[in-house]
Design an enzyme around this catalytic site. Structure first.
Site, mmCIF file in Angstrom:
data_model
loop_
_atom_site.group_PDB
_atom_site.id
_atom_site.type_symbol
_atom_site.label_atom_id
_atom_site.label_comp_id
_atom_site.label_asym_id
_atom_site.label_seq_id
_atom_site.Cartn_x
_atom_site.Cartn_y
_atom_site.Cartn_z
ATOM 1 N N LYS A 44 26.803 -36.983 -24.351
ATOM 2 C CA LYS A 44 27.063 -38.124 -25.233
ATOM 3 C C LYS A 44 28.349 -38.834 -24.797
ATOM 4 O O LYS A 44 28.299 -39.949 -24.295
ATOM 5 C CB LYS A 44 27.128 -37.655 -26.675
ATOM 6 C CG LYS A 44 25.791 -37.017 -27.105
ATOM 7 C CD LYS A 44 25.969 -36.032 -28.221
ATOM 8 C CE LYS A 44 24.811 -35.094 -28.391
ATOM 9 N NZ LYS A 44 23.501 -35.718 -28.609
ATOM 10 N N TRP B 36 22.159 -30.125 -37.367
ATOM 11 C CA TRP B 36 22.800 -29.327 -36.313
ATOM 12 C C TRP B 36 23.563 -28.155 -36.889
ATOM 13 O O TRP B 36 23.602 -27.075 -36.292
ATOM 14 C CB TRP B 36 23.644 -30.201 -35.389
ATOM 15 C CG TRP B 36 22.746 -31.077 -34.563
ATOM 16 C CD1 TRP B 36 22.567 -32.421 -34.682
ATOM 17 C CD2 TRP B 36 21.828 -30.644 -33.546
ATOM 18 N NE1 TRP B 36 21.608 -32.848 -33.791
ATOM 19 C CE2 TRP B 36 21.151 -31.783 -33.086
ATOM 20 C CE3 TRP B 36 21.512 -29.405 -32.974
ATOM 21 C CZ2 TRP B 36 20.169 -31.725 -32.084
ATOM 22 C CZ3 TRP B 36 20.543 -29.346 -31.982
ATOM 23 C CH2 TRP B 36 19.895 -30.499 -31.544
ATOM 24 N N ASP C 236 31.540 -27.744 -33.490
ATOM 25 C CA ASP C 236 30.543 -28.309 -32.577
ATOM 26 C C ASP C 236 30.813 -29.809 -32.493
ATOM 27 O O ASP C 236 30.356 -30.572 -33.333
ATOM 28 C CB ASP C 236 29.131 -28.033 -33.116
ATOM 29 C CG ASP C 236 28.065 -28.768 -32.315
ATOM 30 O OD1 ASP C 236 28.404 -29.438 -31.321
ATOM 31 O OD2 ASP C 236 26.875 -28.666 -32.697
#
Ligand code: PMP
Length: 356
Positions: free
Chosen positions: A192, A102, A168
């Site tokens: 999530k 990511w 992030d």
């Protein structure tokens, strides 16, 4: 009705109480005669839902007054572009820490807009503060506190000096208490630990809201979203409402201290089981192991399909690792009950006894 323990990395499990409440309110939200899905985002009912959700998020994260909270669309992936577009200003470059898949995505997108300098890079662990090569002239320092695919998590908040820190937090937000004042921008896709996919939460220090680069689409401007209280266009109303139910659930269940205690215990149980066996393994430096995403491999990969099929029969689903790395991954966000982890650990021991 039979609900499974769903170890998906996202969209992931939501607290059952939240789903029950959403079901009770589905057709008629608190006497309004409407579903939240059917409400005007500018009507007084939805405005109250939106305001309450923000208040609850501010309360559980103790967000200081000089931060704005935006409820946007576009996922964390849009933030990979929105961060440089809005934070670069006169600066030419930004620092990024690379700890996995990511981070790399954020870096690739950042490169479209600025000179990216890699402040630190590591695999299966995170660079230490003293290893970071920080550029005092950078517009910001970006990092990924939790790498969802490899299960690598920072145990410290990098110190970027006077350079704004951008995180992030898609797969770790709300997993434990957080000192928001250390950050310039925190962003997270909701799917999530916050709510359903389609909502993206951005927590942003007010003084960083300025003119974006020319040609930035209006929908990518923090300034426009902030000036319009996230209602420049139609926001993801139902996701915002469900996020509000999740924030309320966290509040009623002891807040982030309580989430952290359970999360640490769940992760500990799983890593202990993996480390105690010679059949399962996890390659991540124990100091940087994620509380939220626990990848592991079987000693014999030809047993993967059998493992997944038998786990599914026990109601333990979505354990397949990310397609880029294979193996298994158990994502154990806030909504995964500790009993789900206990059931997985018991299944793993039994599977090893029979096939190991
Ligand atoms: N960052 C991280 C750490 C993620 O885990 C994900 C999604 N798995 C993303 C970014 C991308 O999020 P989205 O799908 O919301 O764009």
């Amino acid at each position: 009705m039979s609900r499974v323990y769903n170890f998906s990395a996202g969209p992931a499990m939501l607290p059952e109480q939240v789903l029950q409440q959403a079901r009770e309110e589905l057709l008629d939200w608190r006497g309004s005669g409407m579903s939240v899905m059917e409400m005007s985002h500018r009507g007084k009912e939805f405005m109250s839902i939106a305001a309450q959700a923000e208040m609850d998020l501010r309360a559980i994260l103790a967000i200081p007054d000089n931060y704005r909270v935006l409820f946007l669309q576009g996922g964390a992936s849009s933030q990979f572009a929105m961060v440089p577009l809005n934070l670069l200003g006169e600066k030419k470059g930004a620092d990024y820490i690379n700890t996995g898949s990511w981070s790399k995505k954020a870096i690739a997108e950042g490169k479209r807009y600025c000179e990216v300098s890699i402040a630190g890079s590591a695999e299966y662990r995170v660079p230490s503060q003293s290893d970071l090569q920080l550029n005092p002239d950078a517009a910001y320092l970006h990092y990924t506190p939790n790498e969802t695919i490899a299960g690598v998590e920072f145990s410290y908040i990098p110190d970027a000096g006077s350079v704004p820190l951008v995180a992030d937090m898609s797969s770790t937000i709300l997993s434990r208490p957080l000192d928001v004042s250390r950050f310039g921008v925190i962003y997270a896709g909701a799917q999530k630990n916050i709510g359903p996919a389609g909502l993206t939460v951005v927590i942003l220090r007010e003084d960083l809201i300025g003119e974006p680069l020319p040609a930035t689409p209006s929908m990518f401007s923090y300034q426009i979203h902030a000036d319009n209280d996230s209602m420049y266009n139609t926001p993801p109303t139902y996701g915002w409402y469900l996020a509000g139910l999740v924030f309320d659930w966290i509040k009623r269940n002891g807040g982030l201290e309580a989430m952290a205690r359970v999360n640490q215990r769940k992760a500990q149980k799983l890593y202990t089981a993996i480390d105690a066996s010679s059949f399962y393994s996890n390659p991540v430096d124990p100091a940087c192991r994620s509380w939220m995403n626990v990848p592991f491999t079987l000693a014999d990969a030809s047993l993967d399909a059998t493992f997944l099929a038998e786990a599914k029969e026990q109601g333990l689903v979505t354990l397949k690792g990310h397609r880029s790395v294979g193996g298994m991954r158990a994502s154990i966000y806030n909504a995964m009950p500790e009993e789900g982890v206990d059931a997985l650990v018991a299944f793993m021991a039994d599977f090893e006894k029979r096939y190991g």
